[in-house]
Design an enzyme around this catalytic site. Structure first.
Site, PDB file in Angstrom:
ATOM      1  N   ALA A   1      20.010  31.927  36.655  1.00 24.02           N
ATOM      2  CA  ALA A   1      19.737  32.175  38.070  1.00 24.02           C
ATOM      3  C   ALA A   1      18.254  32.130  38.410  1.00 24.02           C
ATOM      4  CB  ALA A   1      20.311  33.528  38.486  1.00 24.02           C
TER       5      ALA A   1
ATOM      6  N   ARG B   1       7.064  30.006  35.933  1.00 23.41           N
ATOM      7  CA  ARG B   1       6.035  29.393  35.087  1.00 23.41           C
ATOM      8  C   ARG B   1       6.139  27.874  35.016  1.00 23.41           C
ATOM      9  NH1 ARG B   1       7.413  33.429  30.219  1.00 23.41           N
ATOM     10  NH2 ARG B   1       9.298  33.666  31.491  1.00 23.41           N
TER      11      ARG B   1
ATOM     12  N   GLU C   1       9.354  44.022  25.435  1.00 27.24           N
ATOM     13  CA  GLU C   1       8.911  42.760  26.040  1.00 27.24           C
ATOM     14  C   GLU C   1       7.420  42.563  25.795  1.00 27.24           C
ATOM     15  OE1 GLU C   1      10.858  40.256  27.599  1.00 27.24           O
ATOM     16  OE2 GLU C   1      12.142  41.515  26.373  1.00 27.24           O
TER      17      GLU C   1
ATOM     18  N   ARG D   1      21.669  -4.795  36.289  1.00 29.43           N
ATOM     19  CA  ARG D   1      22.133  -3.493  36.780  1.00 29.43           C
ATOM     20  C   ARG D   1      23.552  -3.630  37.307  1.00 29.43           C
ATOM     21  NH1 ARG D   1      21.288  -3.375  42.617  1.00 29.43           N
ATOM     22  NH2 ARG D   1      20.456  -5.398  43.195  1.00 29.43           N
TER      23      ARG D   1
HETATM   24  C1  UD1 Z   1      13.790  36.773  27.808  1.00 35.25           C
HETATM   25  C2  UD1 Z   1      13.919  38.126  27.108  1.00 35.25           C
HETATM   26  C3  UD1 Z   1      12.972  38.142  25.916  1.00 35.25           C
HETATM   27  C4  UD1 Z   1      13.283  36.989  24.981  1.00 35.25           C
HETATM   28  C5  UD1 Z   1      13.286  35.652  25.736  1.00 35.25           C
HETATM   29  C6  UD1 Z   1      13.844  34.571  24.821  1.00 35.25           C
HETATM   30  C7  UD1 Z   1      14.447  39.764  28.862  1.00 35.25           C
HETATM   31  C8  UD1 Z   1      13.907  40.857  29.717  1.00 35.25           C
HETATM   32  N1  UD1 Z   1      13.551  39.173  28.028  1.00 35.25           N
HETATM   33  O1  UD1 Z   1      12.469  36.687  28.300  1.00 35.25           O
HETATM   34  O2  UD1 Z   1      13.093  39.357  25.213  1.00 35.25           O
HETATM   35  O3  UD1 Z   1      12.356  36.950  23.919  1.00 35.25           O
HETATM   36  O4  UD1 Z   1      14.117  35.736  26.907  1.00 35.25           O
HETATM   37  O5  UD1 Z   1      13.792  33.310  25.407  1.00 35.25           O
HETATM   38  O6  UD1 Z   1      15.623  39.460  28.928  1.00 35.25           O
HETATM   39  N2  UD1 Z   1      17.602  35.001  34.616  1.00 35.25           N
HETATM   40  C9  UD1 Z   1      18.586  35.221  35.568  1.00 35.25           C
HETATM   41  N3  UD1 Z   1      18.361  36.191  36.516  1.00 35.25           N
HETATM   42  C10 UD1 Z   1      17.247  36.948  36.544  1.00 35.25           C
HETATM   43  C11 UD1 Z   1      16.250  36.717  35.563  1.00 35.25           C
HETATM   44  C12 UD1 Z   1      16.461  35.737  34.601  1.00 35.25           C
HETATM   45  O7  UD1 Z   1      19.617  34.571  35.581  1.00 35.25           O
HETATM   46  O8  UD1 Z   1      17.147  37.803  37.431  1.00 35.25           O
HETATM   47  C13 UD1 Z   1      17.849  33.947  33.600  1.00 35.25           C
HETATM   48  C14 UD1 Z   1      16.799  32.860  33.661  1.00 35.25           C
HETATM   49  O9  UD1 Z   1      17.235  31.820  34.543  1.00 35.25           O
HETATM   50  C15 UD1 Z   1      16.732  32.385  32.213  1.00 35.25           C
HETATM   51  C16 UD1 Z   1      17.124  33.612  31.398  1.00 35.25           C
HETATM   52  O10 UD1 Z   1      17.745  34.510  32.314  1.00 35.25           O
HETATM   53  O11 UD1 Z   1      17.651  31.344  31.956  1.00 35.25           O
HETATM   54  C17 UD1 Z   1      15.925  34.294  30.751  1.00 35.25           C
HETATM   55  O12 UD1 Z   1      14.998  34.684  31.757  1.00 35.25           O
HETATM   56  P1  UD1 Z   1      13.444  34.492  31.576  1.00 35.25           P
HETATM   57  O13 UD1 Z   1      12.780  34.999  32.807  1.00 35.25           O
HETATM   58  O14 UD1 Z   1      13.109  33.142  31.124  1.00 35.25           O
HETATM   59  O15 UD1 Z   1      13.155  35.556  30.409  1.00 35.25           O
HETATM   60  P2  UD1 Z   1      11.983  35.540  29.346  1.00 35.25           P
HETATM   61  O16 UD1 Z   1      10.752  36.065  29.982  1.00 35.25           O
HETATM   62  O17 UD1 Z   1      11.899  34.245  28.672  1.00 35.25           O
HETATM   63 CA    CA Z   2      12.823  32.289  29.023  1.00 31.63          CA
END
Ligand code: UD1
Ligand code: CA
Length: 465
Positions: free
Chosen positions: A18, A23, A166, A346
């Site tokens: 979602a 970034r 985190e 094509r």
């Molecule tokens: C997350 C983990 C982190 C881990 C990393 C691995 C958490 C708080 N942190 O961090 O510990 O090392 O993944 O890749 O979970 N998403 C939603 N809804 C939201 C927020 C995020 O669906 O409200 C989805 C994003 O689209 C994504 C996934 O969850 O596909 C991970 O979210 P992201 O913000 O990338 O988390 P990281 O900071 O990478």
């Molecule tokens: Ca991520």
């Protein structure tokens, strides 16, 4: 004794997709960014489905409709289900938004991230097996990274797992920890949803962290297991364009290496060839620098593909030479054909064995017969051409009347003179000839020679004089 019957619980999969992916600095939702020709979410869904779970549910939010459409286009309308996370309040909230879709009957719930595309089904099977063996409430897939920057760290104490912290909330000492949370977990669904009601937002990002759940489960005297995997590349997340490019490079390198080692393909410059993981290339084929081979393209053996060429979902036979700067999309080229330089095929264009198209020739939805040639500056659209026919320089099938497309049929052993305009719908019979510069508006009978504007039988032209 109370039993959770972990191995009898069905498997469900939840994919978190979602987030916008701030970034990425993009207008496009992160999971729609393309890796190896496919959106990130497609990679993850494909792996999820390969485990044959009872249900795959994708949490959508940013560009929800686009993400849904993308998934449905690849896997059908009903294979994967969706749930909307209204506001992106964190990964814990994302899972919570799926509560009503799982709560009733307990299941083993595998949680995947839409932005971790390389995870293999074998690894997930191992994770599920460990989870069931340990009879755990939660099992976390972890890896050790040389550069753990940005990831959640696994804090272990004397008694094993303690918590996930985190990156942004970690102390300097905790940031030294090499073991990271992959964002991939197995949960006992009932225990997960019960703990989720208790997570809070006291953290650097003010979000509901899914990563707080394991600690809460531990406090409830539940088992939290860690499954440390030894292939870190599989859990690399895509958070910015640099990571996306690095993963793309890695997949491409693996594909090129496999084709050299296992299929006997020569790459003149392996660092400068782009080959889809789904493509197949035959033995002793030579690929020059700056060639892109996309989608499910198949190239036969003993072919030569010169620089600047892009093949996308193309089928190329054996012994084919494709010269520089050609674009071949959704088309088929038979054995021993020659193409280009600078040719374009094509819309399901087909070249039959031994045929040839040359400089600046475009073919759309056209079949060029065995050993036939169109060597220079020609457009063939919605046409069929028989065997051993020669199409002169600058020939055009005028297939569009401003409203509709029409077909052109050219027989075998035909000679189409240079600069002939074939005004479709029109048929040129076997063995016929058109004079240079003729504009053919009516069918030409077999064996006939037509000339002029509009083209008429050369015999009639003569008798008129
Ligand atoms: C997350 C983990 C982190 C881990 C990393 C691995 C958490 C708080 N942190 O961090 O510990 O090392 O993944 O890749 O979970 N998403 C939603 N809804 C939201 C927020 C995020 O669906 O409200 C989805 C994003 O689209 C994504 C996934 O969850 O596909 C991970 O979210 P992201 O913000 O990338 O988390 P990281 O900071 O990478
Ligand atoms: Ca991520």
């Amino acid at each position: 004794m109370e039993s959770t019957n972990a191995d009898e619980m069905p498997l469900n999969i939840l994919i978190l997709a979602a987030g916008l992916g701030t970034r990425m600095k993009s207008e496009l939702a992160k999971v729609l960014h393309i890796l190896d020709g496919k959106p990130l979410i497609e990679h993850v869904c494909k792996t999820a489905l390969s485990l044959k779970p009872k249900k795959v549910l994708v949490v959508v939010g940013h560009q929800a409709d686009e993400v849904k459409d993308t998934v449905c286009r690849s896997f059908g309308e009903t294979t994967v289900e969706f749930v909307l996370q209204e506001q992106q309040l964190g990964t814990g909230d994302a899972v919570n938004s799926a509560r009503s879709r799982f709560e009733e009957n307990g299941s083993t719930l595998l949680v995947l991230s839409g932005d971790v595309p390389l995870i293999r089904s074998e690894t997930l099977r191992e994770l599920i097996a460990v989870h069931r063996l340990e009879d755990a409430a939660c099992t976390i897939l972890t890896v050790r990274l040389d550069e753990p920057f940005g990831y959640g760290r696994i804090v272990r104490g004397d008694a094993g797992f303690e918590r996930i912290v985190e990156h942004r909330d970690a102390t300097d000492v905790q940031r030294e920890i090499a073991e990271i949370n992959s964002g991939i977990y197995c949960f006992d669904s009932r225990k997960l949803f019960s703990a989720l009601t208790r997570i809070e937002t006291h953290n650097a990002q003010g979000e509901y962290y899914l990563t707080d759940v394991p600690r809460l489960l531990l406090d409830d005297d539940e088992t939290v297991a860690l499954f440390q995997h030894d292939r870190p590349v599989e859990v690399e997340g895509v958070n910015d364009r640099k990571q996306l490019a690095a993963i793309a490079r890695m997949i491409n390198d693996e594909t090129v290496e496999r084709l050299m080692k296992e299929s006997g393909v020569t790459f003149i410059d392996p660092r400068n060839a782009y080959v889809s993981a789904d493509a197949d290339i035959g033995r002793d084929t030579v690929i020059y620098p700056n060639v892109s081979i996309e989608g499910k393209t198949i190239v036969g053996s003993n072919c030569v593909i010169r620089s600047g060429t892009r093949l996308s979902n193309a089928h190329i036979g054996d012994g084919v030479e494709i010269r520089d700067n050609c674009l071949i999309v959704d088309s088929e080229i038979g054995d021993k054909c020659t193409v280009g330089p600078s040719a374009h095929m094509r819309g399901h264009a087909v070249m039959v064995e031994g045929s040839k198209i040359g400089n600046f020739v475009e073919m759309k939805k056209t079949r060029l017969g065995k050993n036939s040639k169109a060597a220079h500056l020609t457009y063939l659209g919605d046409a069929t051409v028989g065997e051993d026919t020669n199409i002169g320089a600058g020939v055009v099938t005028c297939n569009y009347d401003g409203k509709n497309k029409h077909e052109t049929h050219i027989g075998k052993d035909v000679n189409i003179g240079s600069d002939t305009m074939l005004v479709a719908p029109v048929t040129v019979g076997d063995g016929a000839t058109t004079g240079a510069g003729s504009v053919v508006t009516k069918d030409v009978p077999p064996g006939e020679l037509v000339v002029g504007v509009p083209a008429r039988s050369a015999r009639r032209v003569k008798s008129d004089q």
